[in-house]
Design a protein around this motif. Structure first.
Motif, PDB file in Angstrom:
ATOM      1  N   MET A   1       0.850  -1.125   0.049  1.00 18.93           N
ATOM      2  CA  MET A   1       0.009   0.036  -0.048  1.00 18.93           C
ATOM      3  C   MET A   1       0.888   1.373  -0.037  1.00 18.93           C
ATOM      4  O   MET A   1       0.414   2.159  -0.287  1.00 18.93           O
ATOM      5  N   SER A   2       2.014   1.025   0.556  1.00 17.88           N
ATOM      6  CA  SER A   2       3.244   2.362   0.324  1.00 17.88           C
ATOM      7  C   SER A   2       3.382   2.728  -0.743  1.00 17.88           C
ATOM      8  O   SER A   2       3.331   4.049  -1.144  1.00 17.88           O
ATOM      9  N   ALA A   3       3.061   1.795  -1.999  1.00 16.00           N
ATOM     10  CA  ALA A   3       3.293   2.501  -3.311  1.00 16.00           C
ATOM     11  C   ALA A   3       2.322   3.143  -3.755  1.00 16.00           C
ATOM     12  O   ALA A   3       2.572   4.076  -4.359  1.00 16.00           O
ATOM     13  N   VAL A   4       1.206   2.843  -3.210  1.00 20.20           N
ATOM     14  CA  VAL A   4      -0.212   3.695  -3.756  1.00 20.20           C
ATOM     15  C   VAL A   4       0.133   5.166  -2.853  1.00 20.20           C
ATOM     16  O   VAL A   4      -0.382   6.037  -3.497  1.00 20.20           O
ATOM     17  N   ALA A   5       0.150   4.991  -1.486  1.00 20.03           N
ATOM     18  CA  ALA A   5       0.555   6.033  -0.814  1.00 20.03           C
ATOM     19  C   ALA A   5       1.599   7.070  -1.514  1.00 20.03           C
ATOM     20  O   ALA A   5       1.323   8.647  -1.508  1.00 20.03           O
ATOM     21  N   ASP A   6       2.634   6.608  -2.132  1.00 20.00           N
ATOM     22  CA  ASP A   6       3.641   7.364  -2.395  1.00 20.00           C
ATOM     23  C   ASP A   6       3.063   8.146  -3.867  1.00 20.00           C
ATOM     24  O   ASP A   6       3.524   9.166  -3.878  1.00 20.00           O
ATOM     25  N   LYS A   7       2.306   7.596  -4.659  1.00 18.18           N
ATOM     26  CA  LYS A   7       1.603   8.310  -5.781  1.00 18.18           C
ATOM     27  C   LYS A   7       0.285   9.203  -5.433  1.00 18.18           C
ATOM     28  O   LYS A   7      -0.301   9.263  -6.535  1.00 18.18           O
ATOM     29  N   TYR A   8      -0.112   9.000  -4.062  1.00 14.57           N
ATOM     30  CA  TYR A   8      -1.401   9.611  -3.909  1.00 14.57           C
ATOM     31  C   TYR A   8      -1.433  11.091  -4.397  1.00 14.57           C
ATOM     32  O   TYR A   8      -2.800  11.300  -4.974  1.00 14.57           O
ATOM     33  N   SER A   9      -0.424  11.937  -4.422  1.00 16.02           N
ATOM     34  CA  SER A   9      -0.767  13.146  -5.281  1.00 16.02           C
ATOM     35  C   SER A   9      -1.066  13.067  -6.630  1.00 16.02           C
ATOM     36  O   SER A   9      -1.818  14.090  -7.082  1.00 16.02           O
ATOM     37  N   ASP A  10      -0.367  12.091  -7.091  1.00 16.05           N
ATOM     38  CA  ASP A  10      -0.834  12.108  -8.775  1.00 16.05           C
ATOM     39  C   ASP A  10      -2.074  11.543  -9.037  1.00 16.05           C
ATOM     40  O   ASP A  10      -2.698  12.133  -9.808  1.00 16.05           O
ATOM     41  N   LEU A  11      -2.543  10.611  -7.968  1.00 16.38           N
ATOM     42  CA  LEU A  11      -3.818  10.098  -8.155  1.00 16.38           C
ATOM     43  C   LEU A  11      -4.846  11.410  -7.595  1.00 16.38           C
ATOM     44  O   LEU A  11      -5.932  11.583  -8.513  1.00 16.38           O
ATOM     45  N   GLN A  12      -4.532  12.139  -6.958  1.00 17.69           N
ATOM     46  CA  GLN A  12      -5.325  13.378  -6.686  1.00 17.69           C
ATOM     47  C   GLN A  12      -5.537  14.233  -7.569  1.00 17.69           C
ATOM     48  O   GLN A  12      -6.420  14.931  -7.885  1.00 17.69           O
ATOM     49  N   LYS A  13      -4.312  14.382  -8.386  1.00 19.23           N
ATOM     50  CA  LYS A  13      -4.424  15.521  -9.429  1.00 19.23           C
ATOM     51  C   LYS A  13      -5.451  14.904 -10.649  1.00 19.23           C
ATOM     52  O   LYS A  13      -5.882  15.655 -11.310  1.00 19.23           O
ATOM     53  N   LEU A  14      -5.463  13.581 -10.685  1.00 18.12           N
ATOM     54  CA  LEU A  14      -6.455  12.939 -11.599  1.00 18.12           C
ATOM     55  C   LEU A  14      -7.917  13.021 -11.020  1.00 18.12           C
ATOM     56  O   LEU A  14      -8.644  12.447 -11.551  1.00 18.12           O
ATOM     57  N   GLY A  15      -8.072  13.397  -9.718  1.00 18.79           N
ATOM     58  CA  GLY A  15      -9.365  13.424  -9.013  1.00 18.79           C
ATOM     59  C   GLY A  15      -9.785  12.066  -8.774  1.00 18.79           C
ATOM     60  O   GLY A  15     -10.988  11.772  -8.567  1.00 18.79           O
ATOM     61  N   VAL A  16      -8.914  11.182  -8.248  1.00 19.22           N
ATOM     62  CA  VAL A  16      -8.900   9.922  -7.765  1.00 19.22           C
ATOM     63  C   VAL A  16      -8.857   9.868  -6.321  1.00 19.22           C
ATOM     64  O   VAL A  16      -7.936  10.210  -5.679  1.00 19.22           O
ATOM     65  N   GLU A  17      -9.775   9.493  -5.559  1.00 15.54           N
ATOM     66  CA  GLU A  17      -9.875   9.059  -4.147  1.00 15.54           C
ATOM     67  C   GLU A  17      -9.225   7.581  -3.866  1.00 15.54           C
ATOM     68  O   GLU A  17      -9.547   6.642  -4.911  1.00 15.54           O
ATOM     69  N   VAL A  18      -8.661   7.171  -3.008  1.00 20.13           N
ATOM     70  CA  VAL A  18      -8.317   5.855  -2.776  1.00 20.13           C
ATOM     71  C   VAL A  18      -8.887   5.298  -1.412  1.00 20.13           C
ATOM     72  O   VAL A  18      -9.076   6.207  -0.327  1.00 20.13           O
ATOM     73  N   ILE A  19      -9.291   4.023  -1.466  1.00 16.48           N
ATOM     74  CA  ILE A  19      -9.724   3.476  -0.222  1.00 16.48           C
ATOM     75  C   ILE A  19      -9.131   2.069  -0.353  1.00 16.48           C
ATOM     76  O   ILE A  19      -9.128   1.476  -1.351  1.00 16.48           O
ATOM     77  N   SER A  20      -8.182   1.817   0.814  1.00 18.37           N
ATOM     78  CA  SER A  20      -7.725   0.429   0.980  1.00 18.37           C
ATOM     79  C   SER A  20      -8.342  -0.628   1.735  1.00 18.37           C
ATOM     80  O   SER A  20      -9.123  -0.015   2.806  1.00 18.37           O
TER      81      SER A  20
ATOM     82  N   HIS B   1      -4.244  -1.172  11.282  1.00 14.53           N
ATOM     83  CA  HIS B   1      -3.860  -0.492  10.367  1.00 14.53           C
ATOM     84  C   HIS B   1      -3.214   0.782  10.782  1.00 14.53           C
ATOM     85  O   HIS B   1      -2.158   1.289  10.092  1.00 14.53           O
ATOM     86  N   LYS B   2      -3.552   1.297  11.940  1.00 12.24           N
ATOM     87  CA  LYS B   2      -2.804   2.552  12.658  1.00 12.24           C
ATOM     88  C   LYS B   2      -1.533   2.097  12.741  1.00 12.24           C
ATOM     89  O   LYS B   2      -0.446   2.701  12.559  1.00 12.24           O
ATOM     90  N   MET B   3      -1.333   0.828  13.543  1.00 11.82           N
ATOM     91  CA  MET B   3       0.293   0.375  13.876  1.00 11.82           C
ATOM     92  C   MET B   3       0.876   0.262  12.780  1.00 11.82           C
ATOM     93  O   MET B   3       2.174   0.372  12.671  1.00 11.82           O
ATOM     94  N   TRP B   4       0.473  -0.328  11.648  1.00 12.44           N
ATOM     95  CA  TRP B   4       1.401  -0.561  10.439  1.00 12.44           C
ATOM     96  C   TRP B   4       1.694   0.701   9.749  1.00 12.44           C
ATOM     97  O   TRP B   4       2.926   0.955   9.384  1.00 12.44           O
ATOM     98  N   ASN B   5       0.697   1.600   9.704  1.00 10.99           N
ATOM     99  CA  ASN B   5       0.891   3.131   9.295  1.00 10.99           C
ATOM    100  C   ASN B   5       2.315   3.632  10.368  1.00 10.99           C
ATOM    101  O   ASN B   5       3.061   4.160   9.673  1.00 10.99           O
ATOM    102  N   ASP B   6       1.795   3.607  11.471  1.00 10.96           N
ATOM    103  CA  ASP B   6       3.025   4.566  12.280  1.00 10.96           C
ATOM    104  C   ASP B   6       4.250   3.653  12.552  1.00 10.96           C
ATOM    105  O   ASP B   6       5.229   4.412  12.322  1.00 10.96           O
ATOM    106  N   HIS B   7       4.333   2.420  12.418  1.00  8.07           N
ATOM    107  CA  HIS B   7       5.346   1.782  12.609  1.00  8.07           C
ATOM    108  C   HIS B   7       6.154   1.502  11.336  1.00  8.07           C
ATOM    109  O   HIS B   7       7.539   1.055  11.476  1.00  8.07           O
ATOM    110  N   GLU B   8       5.569   1.194  10.173  1.00 13.55           N
ATOM    111  CA  GLU B   8       6.320   0.966   9.026  1.00 13.55           C
ATOM    112  C   GLU B   8       5.988   1.888   7.786  1.00 13.55           C
ATOM    113  O   GLU B   8       6.959   2.071   7.257  1.00 13.55           O
ATOM    114  N   LEU B   9       4.890   1.956   7.666  1.00 18.46           N
ATOM    115  CA  LEU B   9       4.458   2.819   6.209  1.00 18.46           C
ATOM    116  C   LEU B   9       5.182   4.214   6.389  1.00 18.46           C
ATOM    117  O   LEU B   9       5.631   4.790   5.290  1.00 18.46           O
ATOM    118  N   THR B  10       5.164   4.807   7.538  1.00 17.82           N
ATOM    119  CA  THR B  10       5.554   6.078   7.733  1.00 17.82           C
ATOM    120  C   THR B  10       7.133   6.282   7.461  1.00 17.82           C
ATOM    121  O   THR B  10       7.595   7.136   7.140  1.00 17.82           O
TER     122      THR B  10
END
Lengths: 82, 151
Positions: free
Chosen positions: B1-20, B29-38
């Protein structure tokens, strides 16, 4: 997408319009293929699910994004390797 | 999911919202985000990470794996009318290529912008030749497009 009170109940995603699952295992149907199945060219099944979003716990509903493009991504699990 | 997060601004520019979505709780999810994805993406995951512990949503999308109790790597592009325009499902060991997803979004947005008057040939990339289906195009695709034109 309101902030959700955090109890200990095991809340989960729910497909909109689906009947709640019977609680007893003996009442469960082995196959639930009667639930709407996604197909390209068809309406995306709407759902509501608890979510983590930017530091908070909230709820997300697919249909609240009508009018926008949505990328919906499923994945096997947090802390997996790919 | 980090790959999608990394390109989130590109997706937003295309008007695309993301839900994983996965079967993990929103607490995990919070722990994964806080401890690894960040540590992979500045600021962590910017979109909703939904929890589907009972697999209800996964079943509705045909990605629920009842043997493993997980959801397969299903990726769906949903248009502003709520219609699924594209779907891709991979088994767990292989990750997605987001650039291809973005290309498909751009292609579907182009189709929508032309109200279906234009179609995207194989390998189309933004700026590439489009097809205008109609009586004159029947049997004449070869005049405007060939496989070597794939982007």
């Amino acid at each position: 997408m309101s902030e959700q009170p955090q109890g200990c109940a095991r809340i989960t995603g729910t497909v909109s319009g689906a009947t709640p699952e019977p609680s007893g295992p003996e009442e469960r149907h082995a196959d639930k293929e009667d639930v709407m199945t996604a197909r390209v060219g068809q309406k995306a099944p709407d759902f509501t699910a608890p979510a983590y979003h930017r530091g908070g716990f909230t709820s997300v509903q697919l249909s609240s994004y009508l009018g926008r493009w949505v990328l919906l991504c499923f994945y096997p699990g947090d802390f997996t390797f790919v | 999911m980090s790959a999608v997060a990394d390109k989130y601004s590109d997706l937003q520019k295309l008007g695309v919202e993301v839900i994983s979505v996965s079967v993990d709780s929103h607490f995990v999810h919070k722990m994964w985000n806080d401890h690894e994805l960040t540590k992979m993406v500045e600021g962590g995951v910017p979109f909703h990470m939904a929890s589907d512990q009972a697999g209800n949503v996964g079943r509705a999308y045909g990605v629920w794996d009842e043997v493993q109790g997980i959801e397969l790597r299903g990726r769906f592009i949903i248009d502003p009318d709520g219609v699924i325009q594209a779907a891709e499902v991979l088994t767990p060991p292989v990750g997605r290529r987001l650039a291809e997803t973005i290309r498909q979004v751009q292609a579907f947005q182009h189709v929508r912008a032309t109200k279906g008057a234009e179609a995207m040939p194989a390998g189309w990339v933004p700026g590439g030749t489009t097809l205008k289906p109609g009586p004159d195009l029947v049997g004449n695709v070869w005049k405007v497009w060939k496989p070597s034109m794939e982007g």
